[in-house]
Scaffold this motif. Structure first.
Motif, PDB file in Angstrom:
ATOM      1  N   GLY A  63      -7.989   0.248  15.794  1.00  0.00           N
ATOM      2  CA  GLY A  63      -6.916  -0.741  15.774  1.00  0.00           C
ATOM      3  C   GLY A  63      -5.742  -0.198  14.982  1.00  0.00           C
ATOM      4  N   ILE A  64      -4.751  -1.053  14.771  1.00  0.00           N
ATOM      5  CA  ILE A  64      -3.599  -0.634  13.974  1.00  0.00           C
ATOM      6  C   ILE A  64      -3.334  -1.650  12.871  1.00  0.00           C
ATOM      7  CG2 ILE A  64      -2.468   0.609  15.856  1.00  0.00           C
ATOM      8  CD1 ILE A  64      -0.480  -1.783  16.002  1.00  0.00           C
ATOM      9  N   SER A  91       0.840  -1.187   0.000  1.00  0.00           N
ATOM     10  CA  SER A  91       0.000   0.000   0.000  1.00  0.00           C
ATOM     11  C   SER A  91       0.883   1.247   0.000  1.00  0.00           C
ATOM     12  CB  SER A  91      -0.889  -0.006   1.244  1.00  0.00           C
ATOM     13  OG  SER A  91      -1.726   1.110   1.255  1.00  0.00           O
ATOM     14  N   THR A  92       0.441   2.263  -0.726  1.00  0.00           N
ATOM     15  CA  THR A  92       1.147   3.541  -0.689  1.00  0.00           C
ATOM     16  C   THR A  92       0.724   4.297   0.563  1.00  0.00           C
ATOM     17  OG1 THR A  92      -0.579   4.721  -1.888  1.00  0.00           O
ATOM     18  CG2 THR A  92       1.144   3.655  -3.210  1.00  0.00           C
ATOM     19  N   HIS A  93       1.417   5.371   0.850  1.00  0.00           N
ATOM     20  CA  HIS A  93       1.064   6.136   2.050  1.00  0.00           C
ATOM     21  C   HIS A  93      -0.311   6.789   1.915  1.00  0.00           C
ATOM     22  CE1 HIS A  93       2.646   9.409  -0.438  1.00  0.00           C
ATOM     23  NE2 HIS A  93       1.994  10.235   0.355  1.00  0.00           N
ATOM     24  N   SER A 134      10.450   0.965   4.275  1.00  0.00           N
ATOM     25  CA  SER A 134      11.896   1.111   4.121  1.00  0.00           C
ATOM     26  C   SER A 134      12.525   1.700   5.383  1.00  0.00           C
ATOM     27  CB  SER A 134      12.201   2.005   2.924  1.00  0.00           C
ATOM     28  OG  SER A 134      11.581   3.265   3.092  1.00  0.00           O
ATOM     29  N   LYS A 135      11.705   2.289   6.240  1.00  0.00           N
ATOM     30  CA  LYS A 135      12.186   2.859   7.500  1.00  0.00           C
ATOM     31  C   LYS A 135      11.960   1.924   8.677  1.00  0.00           C
ATOM     32  CE  LYS A 135      11.568   7.618   6.052  1.00  0.00           C
ATOM     33  NZ  LYS A 135      10.970   8.916   6.376  1.00  0.00           N
ATOM     34  N   GLY A 136      11.533   0.694   8.418  1.00  0.00           N
ATOM     35  CA  GLY A 136      11.324  -0.282   9.479  1.00  0.00           C
ATOM     36  C   GLY A 136       9.860  -0.631   9.653  1.00  0.00           C
ATOM     37  N   VAL A 137       9.577  -1.388  10.695  1.00  0.00           N
ATOM     38  CA  VAL A 137       8.208  -1.809  10.999  1.00  0.00           C
ATOM     39  C   VAL A 137       7.534  -0.705  11.805  1.00  0.00           C
ATOM     40  CG1 VAL A 137       6.800  -3.524  12.196  1.00  0.00           C
ATOM     41  CG2 VAL A 137       8.857  -4.232  10.987  1.00  0.00           C
ATOM     42  N   MET A 138       6.335  -0.321  11.367  1.00  0.00           N
ATOM     43  CA  MET A 138       5.608   0.738  12.069  1.00  0.00           C
ATOM     44  C   MET A 138       4.112   0.557  11.898  1.00  0.00           C
ATOM     45  SD  MET A 138       6.497   3.994   9.586  1.00  0.00           S
ATOM     46  CE  MET A 138       8.231   3.811   9.756  1.00  0.00           C
ATOM     47  N   SER A 139       3.363   1.302  12.683  1.00  0.00           N
ATOM     48  CA  SER A 139       1.907   1.259  12.577  1.00  0.00           C
ATOM     49  C   SER A 139       1.466   2.114  11.394  1.00  0.00           C
ATOM     50  CB  SER A 139       1.265   1.773  13.863  1.00  0.00           C
ATOM     51  OG  SER A 139       1.483   3.157  14.000  1.00  0.00           O
ATOM     52  N   ASP A 140       0.222   1.942  11.000  1.00  0.00           N
ATOM     53  CA  ASP A 140      -0.304   2.723   9.883  1.00  0.00           C
ATOM     54  C   ASP A 140      -0.315   4.215  10.206  1.00  0.00           C
ATOM     55  OD1 ASP A 140      -2.299   2.091  11.803  1.00  0.00           O
ATOM     56  OD2 ASP A 140      -3.891   2.514  10.380  1.00  0.00           O
ATOM     57  N   LYS A 141      -0.560   4.559  11.454  1.00  0.00           N
ATOM     58  CA  LYS A 141      -0.584   5.972  11.849  1.00  0.00           C
ATOM     59  C   LYS A 141       0.797   6.602  11.698  1.00  0.00           C
ATOM     60  CE  LYS A 141      -4.180   4.742  15.052  1.00  0.00           C
ATOM     61  NZ  LYS A 141      -4.434   4.237  16.374  1.00  0.00           N
ATOM     62  N   LEU A 148      -3.104   3.697   2.839  1.00  0.00           N
ATOM     63  CA  LEU A 148      -2.904   2.815   3.992  1.00  0.00           C
ATOM     64  C   LEU A 148      -4.250   2.524   4.657  1.00  0.00           C
ATOM     65  CD1 LEU A 148       0.308   4.338   5.569  1.00  0.00           C
ATOM     66  CD2 LEU A 148       0.082   2.099   4.526  1.00  0.00           C
ATOM     67  N   PRO A 149      -4.470   1.277   5.050  1.00  0.00           N
ATOM     68  CA  PRO A 149      -5.764   0.920   5.634  1.00  0.00           C
ATOM     69  C   PRO A 149      -5.934   1.465   7.045  1.00  0.00           C
ATOM     70  CG  PRO A 149      -4.280  -0.942   5.711  1.00  0.00           C
ATOM     71  CD  PRO A 149      -3.575   0.127   4.945  1.00  0.00           C
ATOM     72  N   LYS A 150      -7.191   1.725   7.400  1.00  0.00           N
ATOM     73  CA  LYS A 150      -7.541   2.074   8.777  1.00  0.00           C
ATOM     74  C   LYS A 150      -8.290   0.884   9.357  1.00  0.00           C
ATOM     75  CE  LYS A 150      -7.805   7.045   8.990  1.00  0.00           C
ATOM     76  NZ  LYS A 150      -8.624   8.194   9.333  1.00  0.00           N
TER      77      LYS A 150
END
Length: 132
Positions: free
Chosen positions: A102-103, A89-91, A109-116, A94-96
């Motif tokens: 929830g997240i 998904s592009t920025h 490319s900057k690591g694992v993160m939440s959608d927020k 991104l799903p909500k």
């Protein structure tokens, strides 16, 4: 033995919370550790420890978090991207999860993160799982 390490993580946590276990354990990997770090930061699990085992391998022990004796902090944990079907998904798209309750766990490319966090940093990536 699991061929998909993320499926193992999700299955073990789901089974542990449904059985009201205090902790669950599974094999360690860098991606699993990054996902667990995100879950601790977001408040879905208490903590995790990495313990050495035989043959120079290590085991991750996750302490599950409960609101009271029977209600888990995680109501649902679903894998989205699978080895046979990767979901990206592009920025902008991104799903909500549950309209922001929830997240979505995203590897970027900057690591694992939440959608927020990914929206804030304007990065997209692979949608690994939903947690609510």
């Amino acid at each position: 033995m699991y061929l998909d390490p993320i499926a193992e993580l999700i299955t073990k946590i789901n089974n542990g919370r449904k059985a009201h276990k205090a902790e669950v354990s599974f094999a360690t990997s860098k991606l699993k550790t990054a996902i667990l770090e995100l879950l601790v930061k977001e408040g879905y699990i208490k903590s995790y420890d990495i313990r050495p085992t035989e043959n120079n391998k290590s085991e991750t022990v996750v302490k599950l978090k409960y609101k009271n004796q029977t209600t888990s902090s995680i109501n649902g944990f679903k894998q989205i991207s699978k080895p046979g079907l990767r979901i990206y998904s592009t920025h902008l798209n991104l799903p909500k999860v549950l309209n922001g309750l929830g997240i979505a766990i995203i590897t970027t490319s900057k690591g694992v993160m939440s959608d927020k966090q990914a929206r804030k940093e304007n990065v997209g990536g692979e949608v690994i799982a939903y947690v609510w």
